[in-house]
Motif scaffolding. Structure first.
Motif, PDB file in Angstrom:
ATOM      1  N   GLN A 197       0.833  -1.198   0.000  1.00 51.74           N
ATOM      2  CA  GLN A 197       0.000   0.000   0.000  1.00 51.74           C
ATOM      3  C   GLN A 197       0.871   1.252   0.000  1.00 51.74           C
ATOM      4  OE1 GLN A 197      -2.178  -1.024   3.579  1.00 51.74           O
ATOM      5  NE2 GLN A 197      -4.036  -1.512   2.395  1.00 51.74           N
ATOM      6  N   VAL A 198       1.957   1.219   0.740  1.00 50.06           N
ATOM      7  CA  VAL A 198       2.889   2.348   0.742  1.00 50.06           C
ATOM      8  C   VAL A 198       3.492   2.522  -0.641  1.00 50.06           C
ATOM      9  CG1 VAL A 198       5.000   3.279   1.773  1.00 50.06           C
ATOM     10  CG2 VAL A 198       3.387   1.996   3.190  1.00 50.06           C
ATOM     11  N   ALA A 256      -3.111  15.898   4.379  1.00 48.37           N
ATOM     12  CA  ALA A 256      -2.746  14.651   5.055  1.00 48.37           C
ATOM     13  C   ALA A 256      -1.825  13.817   4.174  1.00 48.37           C
ATOM     14  CB  ALA A 256      -4.003  13.857   5.420  1.00 48.37           C
ATOM     15  N   GLY A 257      -2.084  13.839   2.854  1.00 47.92           N
ATOM     16  CA  GLY A 257      -1.256  13.093   1.921  1.00 47.92           C
ATOM     17  C   GLY A 257       0.161  13.622   1.876  1.00 47.92           C
ATOM     18  N   ARG A 258       0.306  14.975   1.924  1.00 49.04           N
ATOM     19  CA  ARG A 258       1.649  15.561   1.920  1.00 49.04           C
ATOM     20  C   ARG A 258       2.412  15.195   3.197  1.00 49.04           C
ATOM     21  NH1 ARG A 258      -1.373  19.821  -0.262  1.00 49.04           N
ATOM     22  NH2 ARG A 258      -1.422  20.916   1.757  1.00 49.04           N
ATOM     23  N   SER A 259       1.678  15.150   4.309  1.00 56.18           N
ATOM     24  CA  SER A 259       2.311  14.760   5.565  1.00 56.18           C
ATOM     25  C   SER A 259       2.745  13.295   5.536  1.00 56.18           C
ATOM     26  CB  SER A 259       1.339  14.991   6.728  1.00 56.18           C
ATOM     27  OG  SER A 259       1.901  14.544   7.951  1.00 56.18           O
ATOM     28  N   GLU A 268       6.230  12.106   3.427  1.00 56.67           N
ATOM     29  CA  GLU A 268       7.553  12.024   4.044  1.00 56.67           C
ATOM     30  C   GLU A 268       7.731  10.710   4.797  1.00 56.67           C
ATOM     31  OE1 GLU A 268       8.181  15.371   6.505  1.00 56.67           O
ATOM     32  OE2 GLU A 268       7.873  16.854   4.916  1.00 56.67           O
ATOM     33  N   LYS A 269       6.686  10.332   5.513  1.00 53.38           N
ATOM     34  CA  LYS A 269       6.767   9.106   6.314  1.00 53.38           C
ATOM     35  C   LYS A 269       6.821   7.871   5.421  1.00 53.38           C
ATOM     36  CE  LYS A 269       4.315  11.274  10.157  1.00 53.38           C
ATOM     37  NZ  LYS A 269       4.389  12.619   9.532  1.00 53.38           N
ATOM     38  N   GLN A 312      13.896   2.673   4.624  1.00 48.61           N
ATOM     39  CA  GLN A 312      14.315   1.727   5.655  1.00 48.61           C
ATOM     40  C   GLN A 312      14.154   0.289   5.186  1.00 48.61           C
ATOM     41  OE1 GLN A 312      11.960   2.915   9.054  1.00 48.61           O
ATOM     42  NE2 GLN A 312      13.528   4.370   9.754  1.00 48.61           N
ATOM     43  N   TYR A 313      13.102   0.044   4.436  1.00 49.54           N
ATOM     44  CA  TYR A 313      12.877  -1.298   3.892  1.00 49.54           C
ATOM     45  C   TYR A 313      14.008  -1.686   2.940  1.00 49.54           C
ATOM     46  CZ  TYR A 313      10.865  -4.951   0.929  1.00 49.54           C
ATOM     47  OH  TYR A 313      10.657  -6.101   0.213  1.00 49.54           O
ATOM     48  N   GLN A 314      14.386  -0.749   2.044  1.00 49.81           N
ATOM     49  CA  GLN A 314      15.458  -1.034   1.101  1.00 49.81           C
ATOM     50  C   GLN A 314      16.795  -1.223   1.822  1.00 49.81           C
ATOM     51  OE1 GLN A 314      15.156  -1.700  -2.078  1.00 49.81           O
ATOM     52  NE2 GLN A 314      12.939  -1.308  -2.052  1.00 49.81           N
ATOM     53  N   ALA A 315      17.015  -0.406   2.870  1.00 49.72           N
ATOM     54  CA  ALA A 315      18.253  -0.552   3.643  1.00 49.72           C
ATOM     55  C   ALA A 315      18.303  -1.906   4.338  1.00 49.72           C
ATOM     56  CB  ALA A 315      18.357   0.579   4.673  1.00 49.72           C
ATOM     57  N   ALA A 316      17.161  -2.348   4.861  1.00 46.74           N
ATOM     58  CA  ALA A 316      17.104  -3.655   5.517  1.00 46.74           C
ATOM     59  C   ALA A 316      17.366  -4.775   4.519  1.00 46.74           C
ATOM     60  CB  ALA A 316      15.744  -3.848   6.182  1.00 46.74           C
TER      61      ALA A 316
END
Length: 301
Positions: A5-6, A60-63, A66-67, A74-78
């Motif tokens: 979903q992200v 809300a979408g713009r906020s 960033e997250k 972080q997923y790619q780094a993991a």
């Protein structure tokens, strides 16, 4: 919230339309819309302003943008970090500080000749620190003492399921060739009274040795307290002192004598964690168990 979903959200925000995002993700547009709708329901906000030619982010979408990017980074780094574990070729070997460095170096060198893709990372320590490091996972396997003969209380517990014996060593009195004892076939503890003596402070028998000398009121003249064997060899060879230590074959410039009223022996072996399935550890343990320790000890001279 699911990772897909992200990914859907970021694709829409970057392309500006649901249709282009669906093409990038190789999805049908209805599947993409359903995924975003579930995400909005879970978050309790609308992420996009719908209806125009271009899809626009809400406040809300713009906020969340960033997250969402942080989540994906972080997923790619993991993924990158964990991928390294599949290619991991480093064996972390804990080694007693009372082992000969030259003998250890020969073992590691010979192992790497057979397994050139494996790097051996060495960590030296005492019996206690090696056991702690093994339990914490700081090392993969330890070259350590599995049992001691001659002590009243066992301090090591060997388990055939998590250890393998490599060799045994009696403790002897090491003396310089220049010392009168070098012409003897054995000595008694009492004869150490007043002799220049080197304490091996990391020795597994050190507490028992001190107790025996104290009980017999024997006071050697301690000239050095050594934490590693190589210092002990050099000091003895220079004629600076005597030492009770494990018997190593063929050390030049010194001789080993049995102590008639001392019967200490240590069993050296490898120890690993229970249920450890590492192929790397298994390869090393099998190699070390078949290693010719006696002939390689001479080669280290």
């Amino acid at each position: 919230m699911d990772l897909y979903q992200v990914r859907y959200f970021l694709a829409i925000a970057e392309t500006g339309t649901f249709s282009r995002a669906a093409e990038r993700l190789y999805l049908s547009q209805p599947s993409l819309s359903t995924g975003i709708k579930k995400l909005e329901q879970e978050l309790g906000v609308s992420l996009f302003e719908r209806g125009g030619r271009r899809t626009v982010l809400t406040a809300a979408g713009r906020s969340f943008m960033e997250k969402a990017q942080v989540i994906m980074d972080q997923y790619q780094a993991a993924l990158h970090e964990l991928k390294g574990f599949n290619d991991e070729t480093t064996l972390r070997l804990g080694v007693l500080s009372t082992m000969r460095v030259a003998v250890l170096a020969n073992l590691v060198s010979s192992f790497q000749q057979h397994y050139p893709h494996i790097t051996v990372e060495l960590h030296d320590g005492t019996l206690e620190t090696l056991q702690d490091g093994l339990e914490r996972g700081d090392v993969d396997v330890v070259l350590t003492v599995l049992s001691l003969r001659g002590v009243s209380q066992p301090v090591v517990h060997a388990d055939s399921q998590t250890s393998t014996v490599l060799f045994r060593q009696p403790l002897r009195l090491a003396v310089p060739l220049s010392h009168p004892f070098s012409q003897r076939t054995s000595v008694r503890l009492a004869e150490l009274e007043g002799q220049p003596f080197i304490d091996r402070i990391n020795c597994e028998f050190f507490p028992q040795e001190c107790q025996m000398l104290d009980a017999a009121h024997i006071r050697p003249k301690v000239v050095y307290r050594a934490s590693h064997e190589e210092w002990v060899f050099s000091l003895i060879q220079a004629g600076l002192g005597l030492c009770i230590m494990p018997y190593w074959q063929g050390i030049p410039g010194m001789v080993y004598l049995p102590v008639s009223d001392l019967d200490f022996e240590r069993t050296i072996g490898l120890k690993w964690r229970p249920h450890q399935q590492s192929e790397l550890v298994q390869q090393f343990c099998h190699f070390a168990a078949s290693y010719d320790w006696q002939s390689k000890e001479h080669a280290a001279l």
